[in-house]
Design an enzyme around this catalytic site. Structure first.
Site, mmCIF file in Angstrom:
data_model
loop_
_atom_site.group_PDB
_atom_site.id
_atom_site.type_symbol
_atom_site.label_atom_id
_atom_site.label_comp_id
_atom_site.label_asym_id
_atom_site.label_seq_id
_atom_site.Cartn_x
_atom_site.Cartn_y
_atom_site.Cartn_z
ATOM 1 N N HIS A 114 -2.776 5.954 -0.916
ATOM 2 C CA HIS A 114 -2.234 4.642 -1.309
ATOM 3 C C HIS A 114 -0.723 4.592 -1.400
ATOM 4 C CE1 HIS A 114 -6.069 2.712 -2.530
ATOM 5 N NE2 HIS A 114 -6.427 3.949 -2.849
ATOM 6 N N LYS B 211 4.204 -8.660 -9.877
ATOM 7 C CA LYS B 211 3.726 -7.325 -9.503
ATOM 8 C C LYS B 211 4.429 -6.323 -10.405
ATOM 9 C CE LYS B 211 5.292 -8.195 -5.247
ATOM 10 N NZ LYS B 211 4.372 -7.764 -4.216
ATOM 11 N N ARG B 212 4.031 -5.045 -10.356
ATOM 12 C CA ARG B 212 4.762 -4.040 -11.101
ATOM 13 C C ARG B 212 6.247 -4.103 -10.730
ATOM 14 N NH1 ARG B 212 1.846 -0.270 -14.402
ATOM 15 N NH2 ARG B 212 3.927 0.621 -14.689
ATOM 16 N N LYS C 200 10.053 -2.599 -4.624
ATOM 17 C CA LYS C 200 9.496 -3.947 -4.481
ATOM 18 C C LYS C 200 10.604 -5.012 -4.485
ATOM 19 C CE LYS C 200 5.105 -2.615 -6.697
ATOM 20 N NZ LYS C 200 4.042 -2.878 -5.714
ATOM 21 N N THR D 286 -1.825 -6.350 -2.177
ATOM 22 C CA THR D 286 -3.061 -7.134 -2.170
ATOM 23 C C THR D 286 -2.788 -8.511 -2.779
ATOM 24 O OG1 THR D 286 -3.632 -5.910 -4.177
ATOM 25 C CG2 THR D 286 -4.771 -5.283 -2.163
ATOM 26 N N LYS E 85 -3.983 -12.599 -1.877
ATOM 27 C CA LYS E 85 -4.468 -13.591 -2.847
ATOM 28 C C LYS E 85 -3.647 -14.876 -2.767
ATOM 29 C CE LYS E 85 -5.666 -9.645 -5.698
ATOM 30 N NZ LYS E 85 -5.146 -8.710 -6.723
#
Ligand code: 26V
Length: 822
Positions: A369, A560-561, A566, A668, A672
């Site tokens: 992952h 998100k985290r 990111k 993911t 969504k």
């Protein structure tokens, strides 16, 4: 809570008889299990009673599924994961059973509001982020596809920490999801296994003269099972999530207690229980390392013992294990299971090494992952030798045989041999868990096409050359039951009316929306659903952070985290540049925007916590600035979790998926959002690439360097100053941050953040800034043409059916597990 619930979708019609039955069931549970009457019941008592009444309807199909699994004797799937980020289960259970409307009516008759009550359920937050949520989506899909599957993990007393924001700073508090009991679980005190640690290994001669290894452990902990039923779509099949809780074999040392040493008397119990006390944060500190390894071995061993017991009961033949069992390793966290299965097969079941190894490889498969080097697990050899001496011997032997075989087949390159060794000899000796998982598995998969390609080219490059058929791709997916049907009743209702409720049986029907993409009436109804969700989110924003946001504005969302790769910082810098732009042009018509952020930073991740503080500092300044004519608002919603995501995603117009290309394995959330009709602004990273291929280039806003360009930039050496000089907008935004415009109380607060960006910029924020800015302008231009915007959002929903976790699980079942699906 306040939305009219959409028309009953694919639910059993709430006949009067069913409603009466359910309300009697709830009352019975309230009386006989909770022990309260209507007059004294608290809202939480009602929640427990309603959950138990729902659970009661899951039990029979559950028992029937277990019986069927046994009779049909199909290959079973075991999903081993240290994380299951499940969220709430009441609406999920009701939806899958088709009972939501009937329960709503039943509770109404009892004077209880289902939508108020559902908020009382604590989230099961037994995961950090994407990896844990994926495991939960996969459990849902395995049940829906009627795969005989068990999810194995740890029943943490405390899940992911609760985040509060004080003065803009993140604070962490322990989470206590079990405080009022858990109506969904069944304790199984009779299902308990001994898990051993430490001690030494003795050699013993067997009757036939062979040498056996006997592990004499120093410490034993017990693993006790707790089962949660996982109900699939339409309640047809129910699987089990079996979570292990740790306890000491003896509750107390009476001798110590009687001598007055009360703490000492409980020391063993506390040491044992610490294993399942708390979910590990995704970044580990060395002090906590040993406990983490104990967690990993604890749950891998308990799960293997349990599945072998089941297998032996069913077949009586350990040699058949691989034909009846598939074990999926969710990342390397359960990889010690490879050595544990070898130990059980060889030391306990008496198999020859060679046969045991063949069974092991044929049984396991492993999902990778992340490529982040700091996230690749490796354990100090010294720690392994102390905690798991027999496993260390097994790992050495696996390694020696593997390297011998390679040499025999002509591989002599010392570099290659060092790379594919299970032992990293570089900085103190370490066991590489990724390599152990690879060698012990017949298939290894990445989680998006790009990620799988990079897995082949980077972490497992040498392995891929040696075993070119072993690495495969399985692009992630999400469950549309939770993320569309449950989270977005207005849109789900519209879809049911337009293309029929069968879309929830097979998302391929979503493509039938294509023909409505330009239909003015449908566009209007699609937009009305979004609008209702936005108004609901606006109320939540007001309740939680006391900010007023206008549902007419474009809701621009990054949740998100919080992690540097990111690039929440890129988004914050865009926010600042936009702020300065609006202030500089007081009469220009800007597209009104609300920037919405949410996410947790690991407690020890200073840079990430500083980014949270910056987002909050910017929010404070921007939201108070009256020059802005209400054109920009910034909110940071605290304590991001599954339930909050369910509120935010259906209300989003723009989905921020802006990681440095090559760094986000899949994502993911991106799926969504697109499913719920948000347009994506994103880099060519992870599954964004495949989302773009499906929704079409004109319905997504792609910007920035590609993964190959990122690699090239880094190889060449990044000079951010050049990019900053070329972008006055970025320069001004950075200068404002550096000068303390957003931190007048501490003007140096962000000096180090700005410096890091100016001199290193490992995540290439400055290089991507202009292209990000341009993409945001393209977003504005599209928004100004509301017809074109709505068309694009409809086409996003219409074209993302492939990202269903049902599709992903079907691929695993066919290509990795070799097990039939419904
Ligand atoms: C772990 C660590 C540990 C050390 C400190 C930094 C760090 C950063 C990230 C991680 C991620 C661990 C694995 C993980 O959660 N991967 C996520 O898996 C999702 C499901 O496949 C995928 O969608 C996300 O892109 C990926 O980051």
């Amino acid at each position: 809570m306040d939305l009219p619930h959409s028309t009953a979708i694919a639910t059993t019609t709430a006949s009067d008889a069913l409603v009466r039955e359910l309300s009697a069931d709830v009352l019975r549970r309230l009386t006989y299990t909770v022990g309260k009457d209507v007059a004294s019941a608290s809202p939480r008592d009602w929640f427990i009673a309603a959950s138990l009444a729902t659970r009661d309807r899951i039990v029979e199909p559950w028992l029937a599924s277990n019986k069927r699994n046994y009779q049909q004797d199909r290959r079973r799937v075991y999903y081993l994961s240290l994380e299951f980020l499940v969220g709430r289960l009441l609406i999920d259970g009701l939806t899958n059973l088709g009972l939501t409307e009937a329960m709503r009516a039943a509770l109404k008759d009892l004077g209880v509001d289902l939508d108020a009550m559902r908020e009382l359920e604590p989230d099961a937050a037994l995961g950090n982020g994407g990896l844990g949520r994926l495991a939960a989506c996969f459990m849902d899909s395995m049940a829906t596809l009627e795969i005989a599957a068990v999810g194995y993990g740890i029943r943490y007393d405390h899940g992911l920490f609760r985040q509060t924001i004080k003065d803009g700073w993140q604070h962490e508090y322990p989470e206590d999801w079990l405080a009022f009991g858990n109506p969904w679980e069944f304790p199984r005190p009779e299902i308990v296994y001994d898990i051993c640690f430490g001690g030494h290994v003795e050699g013993a001669r067997l009757a036939d003269g062979a040498l056996a290894h006997v592990w004499r452990p120093a410490e034993t902990v017990e693993a006790v099972a707790y089962d949660t039923p996982v109900v699939g779509w339409r309640g047809k099949h129910v699987n089990t999530l079996r979570l292990w809780s740790a306890r000491a074999p003896d509750p107390l040392r009476l001798d110590a207690f009687n001598a007055g040493d009360y703490l000492g008397a409980q020391a063993d119990q506390m040491r044992a229980e610490s294993i399942s006390k708390v979910l590990y944060p995704s970044d580990s500190t060395p002090a906590g390392q040993e406990l983490r390894l104990r967690q990993e071995y604890f749950f891998a061993s308990a799960s293997l013992q349990d599945l072998i017991r089941r297998h032996m009961k069913q077949t009586g033949d350990i040699r058949k294990l691989a034909s009846k069992v598939a074990i999926q390793l969710n990342d390397t966290h359960p990889a010690i299971g490879v050595a544990e299965l070898m130990r059980l097969l060889v030391d306990v079941h008496g198999l020859e090494w060679k046969e045991a190894w063949e069974i092991t490889q044929a049984t396991f498969s492993y999902t990778n992952h992340t490529l982040l080097p700091e996230a690749l697990e490796s354990w100090p050899v010294a720690l392994m030798e102390r905690l798991l001496p027999r496993h260390m011997q097994i790992i050495y032997l696996v390694n020696a045989l593997h390297l011998d075989r390679l040499r025999d087949s002509g591989v002599h390159d010392a570099g290659v041999l060092a790379n594919v060794s299970l032992i990293d000899e570089h900085s103190g000796r370490h066991v590489r868990m990724g390599n152990l998982a690879f060698l012990g598995s017949h298939k290894i998969n990445g989680v998006s096409a790009l990620h799988t390609q990079l897995v082949k080219e980077t972490v497992f490059r040498d392995y891929h050359k040696l075993y070119p058929r072993r690495i495969v791709n399985k692009t992630n997916g999400v469950t549309f039951r939770r993320w569309l049907l449950e989270a977005n009743p207005p849109l789900a209702g519209l879809l049911a009316q337009t293309i029929g409720p069968r879309v929830f049986d097979d998302p391929a029907h979503l493509s039938e929306l294509e023909r409505y993409a330009d239909d003015a009436d449908f566009q209007q109804r699609f937009a009305a659903a979004k609008r209702a969700n936005k108004e609901r989110l606006a109320r939540l924003v007001f309740e939680r952070v006391d900010a007023k946001v206008d549902a007419n504005a474009l809701f621009d969302v990054q949740i998100k985290r919080i992690h540097e790769y990111k690039r929440q910082l890129l988004n914050v810098l865009h926010t600042i540049a936009l702020y300065q732009d609006i202030k500089a042009q007081p009469s220009r018509a800007f597209v009104p925007r609300v920037k919405i952020f949410a996410g947790k930073a690991a407690a020890s991740y200073h840079q990430a916590k500083l980014i949270i503080k910056l987002a909050n500092d910017v929010a404070r300044v921007v939201n108070a600035d009256e020059d802005l004519r209400g054109l920009l608002k910034v909110v940071f919603l605290p304590n991001y979790n599954v339930s909050l995501a369910e509120r935010i995603i259906p209300a989003a117009d723009l989905s921020e998926q802006i990681s440095t290309a090559g760094m986000e394995a899949s994502g993911t959330g991106n799926m969504k959002f697109a499913l719920n009709g948000a347009l994506t602004i994103g880099t060519l990273d992870g599954a964004n690439v495949e989302i773009k291929e499906r929704v079409g280039d004109e319905n997504i806003f792609i910007f920035g360097l590609t993964a190959a360009e990122v690699e090239h930039s880094r190889a060449k050496g990044i000079d951010a100053r050049e990019a900053i000089e070329a972008s006055p907008r970025l320069g001004e935004a950075l200068q404002a941050v550096a000068m303390g415009v957003f931190s007048p109380d501490d003007r140096n607060r962000y000096a180090q953040l700005v410096d890091a960006l100016t001199y290193y910029d490992h995540f290439l924020i400055s290089k991507d800034f202009e292209s990000y800015w341009d993409a945001q302008e393209a977003v504005d231009a599209r928004w100004r043409d509301q017809k074109a915007w709505r068309r694009a959002t409809i086409l996003n929903t219409a074209r993302v059916a492939w990202f269903s976790s049902d599709r992903a699980i079907r691929e695993y079942a066919e290509e990795i597990w070799n097990t039939p699906v419904a």
